[in-house]
Write an enzyme that holds these catalytic residues in place. Structure first.
Site: not given
Length: 189
Positions: A73, A76, A91, A140, A143, A147, A155, A157
């Site tokens: 992250c 943090c 993607c 955040h 997502h 699939d 996945r 993403c």
């Protein structure tokens, strides 16, 4: 039920063996100072992690990144994903089929869509996404979709702007009783 990710006071729901929601989390929570973050992060990193933004596809530095190591992250520095689970999903964002530990991320219902067309969601409820956040600081990440490749069919993403990569030093003498591998941030190499 997974709480709606657009409410700042929601709590992450995790399921126990009976399917009931549990608020247990393995990561120790940290409080982030928004002003310090604005100084430390780039505007894009701040928008993605603190305002649930999304970087444009195929623009992130980790989309086609294939070195061995760990993705942390950016807020943090908690280890979240291993390069061993990273794959090219096509993607436009870094994709992983698993997290290092389920307690390191929280999942939240995300009914937001580009343009905010509520009629589109009513007609296509499958477009409700599941947001991924860092369990320690609630940043955040991106997502998760159902699939991905076997065995997880997941996945994750993830925005490159929400993570940083650290290489893991390979030590041929490393064994179970030895110290864990040393991680060095890529920016310090």
């Amino acid at each position: 039920y997974i709480p709606d990710s657009r409410h700042s006071n929601d709590r992450p729901a995790q399921r126990d063996s009976t399917g009931r929601a549990s608020m247990e989390n393995k990561s120790e929570k940290v409080t982030v100072n928004k002003e310090e973050l604005r100084k430390r992060l780039t505007p894009l990193q701040y928008q993605v992690t603190q305002e649930a933004g999304t970087e444009r596809p195929f623009t992130g530095c980790y989309n086609k990144h294939y070195e061995k190591g760990v993705y942390q992250c950016i807020v943090c520095h908690q280890d979240l994903f291993s390069s061993d689970t990273k794959y090219d999903s096509g993607c436009g964002w870094p994709a992983f089929n698993d997290v290092l530990d389920k307690g390191k991320v929280t999942l939240h219902r995300d009914a937001s869509i580009p343009g905010g067309n509520i009629l589109l969601l009513i007609a296509h409820p499958e477009r409700i996404r599941t947001e991924v956040r860092c369990a320690r600081c609630s940043a955040h990440m991106g997502h998760v979709f159902e699939d991905g490749p076997k065995p997880t069919r997941k996945r994750y993403c993830i925005n490159s702007a929400s993570i940083e990569f650290v290489t893991v030093a390979d030590d041929p003498t490393n064994n179970a009783s030895a110290a864990p591998p040393v991680a060095t941030p890529i920016a310090q190499q």
